[in-house]
Design a protein around this motif. Structure first.
Motif, PDB file in Angstrom:
ATOM      1  N   GLY A   1      18.492  41.501  31.000  1.00  0.00           N
ATOM      2  CA  GLY A   1      17.653  40.305  31.072  1.00  0.00           C
ATOM      3  C   GLY A   1      16.602  40.308  29.984  1.00  0.00           C
ATOM      4  O   GLY A   1      16.733  40.973  28.952  1.00  0.00           O
ATOM      5  N   LEU A   2      15.523  39.570  30.208  1.00  0.00           N
ATOM      6  CA  LEU A   2      14.472  39.402  29.223  1.00  0.00           C
ATOM      7  C   LEU A   2      13.550  40.610  29.217  1.00  0.00           C
ATOM      8  O   LEU A   2      13.046  41.032  30.254  1.00  0.00           O
ATOM      9  CB  LEU A   2      13.669  38.126  29.519  1.00  0.00           C
TER      10      LEU A   2
ATOM     11  N   ARG B   1      10.404  39.139  22.182  1.00  0.00           N
ATOM     12  CA  ARG B   1      11.159  38.929  23.410  1.00  0.00           C
ATOM     13  C   ARG B   1      12.623  39.169  23.092  1.00  0.00           C
ATOM     14  O   ARG B   1      13.174  38.541  22.195  1.00  0.00           O
ATOM     15  CB  ARG B   1      10.937  37.513  23.926  1.00  0.00           C
TER      16      ARG B   1
ATOM     17  N   THR C   1      16.511  39.633  24.845  1.00  0.00           N
ATOM     18  CA  THR C   1      17.363  39.518  26.024  1.00  0.00           C
ATOM     19  C   THR C   1      18.537  40.468  25.874  1.00  0.00           C
ATOM     20  O   THR C   1      19.250  40.426  24.876  1.00  0.00           O
ATOM     21  CB  THR C   1      17.882  38.073  26.198  1.00  0.00           C
TER      22      THR C   1
ATOM     23  N   GLN D   1      22.070  41.814  27.362  1.00  0.00           N
ATOM     24  CA  GLN D   1      23.204  41.550  28.238  1.00  0.00           C
ATOM     25  C   GLN D   1      24.193  42.693  28.084  1.00  0.00           C
ATOM     26  O   GLN D   1      24.498  43.102  26.957  1.00  0.00           O
ATOM     27  CB  GLN D   1      23.902  40.246  27.874  1.00  0.00           C
TER      28      GLN D   1
ATOM     29  N   ARG E   1      24.067  30.370  29.283  1.00  0.00           N
ATOM     30  CA  ARG E   1      22.840  30.987  28.780  1.00  0.00           C
ATOM     31  C   ARG E   1      22.213  30.056  27.752  1.00  0.00           C
ATOM     32  O   ARG E   1      22.853  29.126  27.279  1.00  0.00           O
ATOM     33  CB  ARG E   1      23.126  32.359  28.164  1.00  0.00           C
TER      34      ARG E   1
ATOM     35  N   SER F   1      14.752  33.102  25.450  1.00  0.00           N
ATOM     36  CA  SER F   1      16.159  32.993  25.815  1.00  0.00           C
ATOM     37  C   SER F   1      16.311  33.415  27.272  1.00  0.00           C
ATOM     38  O   SER F   1      15.409  34.003  27.850  1.00  0.00           O
ATOM     39  CB  SER F   1      17.036  33.865  24.913  1.00  0.00           C
ATOM     40  N   GLY F   2      17.458  33.088  27.842  1.00  0.00           N
ATOM     41  CA  GLY F   2      17.691  33.484  29.223  1.00  0.00           C
ATOM     42  C   GLY F   2      19.005  32.948  29.738  1.00  0.00           C
ATOM     43  O   GLY F   2      19.825  32.422  28.982  1.00  0.00           O
TER      44      GLY F   2
END
Length: 132
Positions: free
Chosen positions: A4-5, A25, A27, A29, A78, A86-87
């Motif tokens: 995740g973030l 930041r 992200t 995965q 996403r 982002s997320g």
């Protein structure tokens, strides 16, 4: 990194006590399973709300909603903003990105839908936030 973030702060200072910091930041995965053979079609993703490709707003956040379809199944939706955020959207076939923070200025939001084979479809919206 945690899935995740993740937020990473970098700080630097010199001998004259001048200092600076930068917030990154990232992200993360986890890797997906190898692509099954045969599926080469990317999912189709659309942004249905707001129903435009360019939005001008005073609001400090926005909620995006949309749909994603695929010939097999949509695995993940996403998003990425050119502002560094982002997320992952909530949902897949019908998805939402709630309360997306908007820095001032024009920002491009990219929404990706991915199927189990790793194929990705893309939808774009530009949101220009201004202050009075």
């Amino acid at each position: 990194l945690m899935p995740g973030l993740n937020q990473i702060t970098i700080q630097a200072s010199d001998e004259q006590s001048n200092s600076s910091s930068l917030l990154l930041r990232v992200t993360y995965q986890q890797a997906t399973a190898p692509r099954p053979t045969g599926d080469t079609a990317a999912p189709r993703v659309t942004i249905t709300s707001p129903n435009t490709t360019y939005l001008v707003t005073r609001n400090s956040s926005v909620t995006l909603r949309g749909l994603a379809t695929d010939d097999t199944a949509v695995d993940l939706v996403r998003w990425e903003c050119n502002c560094g955020l982002s997320g992952q959207a909530a949902g897949t076939q019908s998805w939402a990105i709630a309360n997306l923070a908007l820095p001032v200025g024009p920002r491009q939001i990219r929404v990706y839908a991915r199927d189990r084979a790793g194929n990705e479809g893309l939808a774009l919206i530009t949101i220009n936030r201004y202050v009075d």
